[in-house]
Design an enzyme around this catalytic site. Structure first.
Site, PDB file in Angstrom:
ATOM      1  CD  GLU A  44       1.842  -5.599   5.848  1.00 21.91           C
ATOM      2  OE1 GLU A  44       2.793  -6.390   5.983  1.00 21.91           O
ATOM      3  OE2 GLU A  44       0.945  -5.745   5.000  1.00 21.91           O
ATOM      4  CB  ALA A  49      -0.897  -0.022   1.230  1.00 23.18           C
ATOM      5  N   GLY A  55       0.377  -4.988   1.328  1.00 20.01           N
ATOM      6  CA  GLY A  55      -0.915  -5.043   0.638  1.00 20.01           C
ATOM      7  C   GLY A  55      -0.803  -5.636  -0.762  1.00 20.01           C
TER       8      GLY A  55
HETATM    9  N1  CO8 Z   1       4.448   3.249  -1.028  1.00 16.83           N
HETATM   10  C1  CO8 Z   1       4.782   4.388  -1.662  1.00 16.83           C
HETATM   11  N2  CO8 Z   1       5.843   4.499  -2.488  1.00 16.83           N
HETATM   12  C2  CO8 Z   1       6.587   3.407  -2.680  1.00 16.83           C
HETATM   13  C3  CO8 Z   1       6.303   2.168  -2.054  1.00 16.83           C
HETATM   14  C4  CO8 Z   1       5.168   2.118  -1.197  1.00 16.83           C
HETATM   15  N3  CO8 Z   1       4.773   0.981  -0.579  1.00 16.83           N
HETATM   16  N4  CO8 Z   1       7.222   1.276  -2.426  1.00 16.83           N
HETATM   17  C5  CO8 Z   1       8.053   1.907  -3.263  1.00 16.83           C
HETATM   18  N5  CO8 Z   1       7.680   3.189  -3.428  1.00 16.83           N
HETATM   19  C6  CO8 Z   1       8.307   4.237  -4.233  1.00 16.83           C
HETATM   20  C7  CO8 Z   1       9.528   4.813  -3.541  1.00 16.83           C
HETATM   21  O1  CO8 Z   1       9.164   5.783  -2.604  1.00 16.83           O
HETATM   22  C8  CO8 Z   1      10.287   5.366  -4.733  1.00 16.83           C
HETATM   23  O2  CO8 Z   1       9.690   6.589  -5.083  1.00 16.83           O
HETATM   24  P1  CO8 Z   1      10.630   7.905  -5.314  1.00 16.83           P
HETATM   25  O3  CO8 Z   1      11.453   7.542  -6.519  1.00 16.83           O
HETATM   26  O4  CO8 Z   1       9.627   8.970  -5.559  1.00 16.83           O
HETATM   27  O5  CO8 Z   1      11.433   8.057  -4.069  1.00 16.83           O
HETATM   28  C9  CO8 Z   1       9.984   4.373  -5.850  1.00 16.83           C
HETATM   29  O6  CO8 Z   1       8.807   3.667  -5.444  1.00 16.83           O
HETATM   30  C10 CO8 Z   1      11.082   3.363  -6.058  1.00 16.83           C
HETATM   31  O7  CO8 Z   1      11.341   2.741  -4.813  1.00 16.83           O
HETATM   32  P2  CO8 Z   1      12.804   2.642  -4.163  1.00 16.83           P
HETATM   33  O8  CO8 Z   1      13.653   3.764  -4.631  1.00 16.83           O
HETATM   34  O9  CO8 Z   1      12.635   2.466  -2.691  1.00 16.83           O
HETATM   35  O10 CO8 Z   1      13.297   1.295  -4.862  1.00 16.83           O
HETATM   36  P3  CO8 Z   1      14.353   0.236  -4.304  1.00 16.83           P
HETATM   37  O11 CO8 Z   1      14.576  -0.700  -5.417  1.00 16.83           O
HETATM   38  O12 CO8 Z   1      15.508   0.916  -3.679  1.00 16.83           O
HETATM   39  O13 CO8 Z   1      13.581  -0.541  -3.108  1.00 16.83           O
HETATM   40  C11 CO8 Z   1      11.723  -1.672  -2.080  1.00 16.83           C
HETATM   41  C12 CO8 Z   1      12.478  -1.343  -3.391  1.00 16.83           C
HETATM   42  C13 CO8 Z   1      12.606  -2.553  -1.197  1.00 16.83           C
HETATM   43  C14 CO8 Z   1      10.468  -2.429  -2.470  1.00 16.83           C
HETATM   44  C15 CO8 Z   1      11.372  -0.358  -1.346  1.00 16.83           C
HETATM   45  O14 CO8 Z   1      10.766   0.540  -2.253  1.00 16.83           O
HETATM   46  C16 CO8 Z   1      10.431  -0.558  -0.190  1.00 16.83           C
HETATM   47  O15 CO8 Z   1      10.848  -1.034   0.851  1.00 16.83           O
HETATM   48  N6  CO8 Z   1       9.154  -0.159  -0.378  1.00 16.83           N
HETATM   49  C17 CO8 Z   1       8.177  -0.246   0.677  1.00 16.83           C
HETATM   50  C18 CO8 Z   1       7.713  -1.663   0.852  1.00 16.83           C
HETATM   51  C19 CO8 Z   1       6.733  -1.787   1.990  1.00 16.83           C
HETATM   52  O16 CO8 Z   1       7.045  -1.569   3.134  1.00 16.83           O
HETATM   53  N7  CO8 Z   1       5.487  -2.197   1.643  1.00 16.83           N
HETATM   54  C20 CO8 Z   1       4.454  -2.392   2.621  1.00 16.83           C
HETATM   55  C21 CO8 Z   1       3.654  -1.146   2.742  1.00 16.83           C
HETATM   56  S1  CO8 Z   1       2.510  -1.241   4.059  1.00 16.83           S
HETATM   57  C22 CO8 Z   1       1.229  -2.098   3.435  1.00 16.83           C
HETATM   58  O17 CO8 Z   1       1.221  -2.553   2.327  1.00 16.83           O
HETATM   59  C23 CO8 Z   1       0.101  -2.234   4.379  1.00 16.83           C
HETATM   60  C24 CO8 Z   1      -1.055  -2.985   3.819  1.00 16.83           C
HETATM   61  C25 CO8 Z   1      -2.130  -2.884   4.825  1.00 16.83           C
HETATM   62  C26 CO8 Z   1      -3.469  -3.167   4.294  1.00 16.83           C
HETATM   63  C27 CO8 Z   1      -3.766  -2.606   2.907  1.00 16.83           C
HETATM   64  C28 CO8 Z   1      -4.919  -1.677   2.971  1.00 16.83           C
HETATM   65  C29 CO8 Z   1      -4.537  -0.312   3.334  1.00 16.83           C
END
Ligand code: CO8
Length: 255
Positions: A128, A62, A105
């Site tokens: 999460e 998410a 998510g």
């Molecule tokens: N939300 C928003 N933006 C994101 C997300 C995310 N989950 N994941 C990646 N992005 C964005 C980054 O911010 C970045 O944007 P920008 O270039 O503007 O800074 C772009 O995507 C590329 O990402 P990275 O530069 O971080 O790419 P990397 O290759 O270095 O890393 C990762 C990839 C490891 C996947 C890293 O992006 C990461 O850790 N992302 C977050 C993953 C995460 O924690 N996901 C869980 C989110 S919580 C959730 O899903 C809760 C669900 C609950 C129920 C659902 C209903 C609400």
């Protein structure tokens, strides 16, 4: 511009998220778009199988940028579960074809599918708790039912992101394939399922689900017996058995 796409290849529907700049992270508006497309799939009686597939990354969870300032009420409104439940409740089989990241998510979306195929480079998990929340779109419910409570707890409590190989070993995905073959493998399987008797397949899906949810095994076996017998009211049962005896391929009519 649409961020979720619905394509049809014959009787197979494909739903894809198209937000590559954020690794297909899922926002409220994306889920609303997805909901409309799932409704379209539900109404189309010609569709035999749905594939969930997004290019390069399945979905990195998410959208954290959209969630950070949510209060409790806003967090409830942000939840994806109604749409995810709709996908899980579809009577047709659903396949998740997972490339790249499927996190939080995003992985919960993959858990709504009946069958998961992952690329060897896929990375999956429920991070999460590393963000101060827990899975909130079916993860705490579907994951233990699919891989067992102890494994689900380890994944959800640690927030570890695991490889496709490990995910396969714990039953989180059905199988692993080369990264560039994920969609093709899913399509091959979808085409196979599309040839099976649709009413029988839907009955099997519903009966497996009720069997998983009903604690009394004998009651489940009674439900199975009733659902099994009901299939003898369908034309496809006659067609399937006739085709076998006539040594030809069946032509199922969904009747
Ligand atoms: N939300 C928003 N933006 C994101 C997300 C995310 N989950 N994941 C990646 N992005 C964005 C980054 O911010 C970045 O944007 P920008 O270039 O503007 O800074 C772009 O995507 C590329 O990402 P990275 O530069 O971080 O790419 P990397 O290759 O270095 O890393 C990762 C990839 C490891 C996947 C890293 O992006 C990461 O850790 N992302 C977050 C993953 C995460 O924690 N996901 C869980 C989110 S919580 C959730 O899903 C809760 C669900 C609950 C129920 C659902 C209903 C609400």
């Amino acid at each position: 511009m649409a961020q979720v796409l619905l394509k049809k290849q014959g009787t197979i529907a494909i739903i894809s998220v198209d937000r590559p700049e954020a690794l297909n992270a899922l926002s409220r508006s994306i889920i609303d778009e997805m909901d409309d497309l799932v409704e379209e799939v539900m109404k189309d009686r010609d569709i035999r199988c749905l594939i969930l597939h997004s290019k390069k990354n399945f979905a990195a969870g998410a959208d954290i940028k959209k969630m950070i300032e949510c209060n409790e009420q806003e967090a409830r409104a942000f939840l994806f579960s109604p749409t995810y439940n709709k996908i899980a409740d579809l009577s047709i089989p659903v396949i998740a074809a997972i490339e790249g990241y499927a996190l939080g998510g995003g992985m919960e979306l993959a858990m709504t599918a009946d069958i998961r195929i992952a690329g060897e480079g896929a990375k999956m998990g429920f991070p999460e708790v590393t963000l101060g929340i827990m899975p909130g779109a079916g993860g705490t419910v579907r994951v233990p039912r699919i891989i067992g409570e102890a494994r689900a707890k380890e994944l959800i409590f640690t927030g570890d992101v695991i490889t496709a190989e490990r995910a396969e070993a714990m039953g989180l995905v059905n199988r692993v394939t080369a990264d560039d073959q994920v969609f093709d493998e899913a399509m091959k399987l979808a085409k196979k399922l599309a040839k099976r008797a649709p009413i029988a397949l839907a009955a099997a899906k519903a009966t497996i689900r009720s069997g998983q949810e009903e604690p009394d095994q004998n009651k489940s076996i009674d439900i199975e017996a009733a659902n099994w017998a009901k299939l003898f009211t369908t034309e496809d049962q006659k067609e399937g058995m006739r085709a076998f005896l006539e040594k030809r391929k069946p032509a199922f009519q969904n009747k």
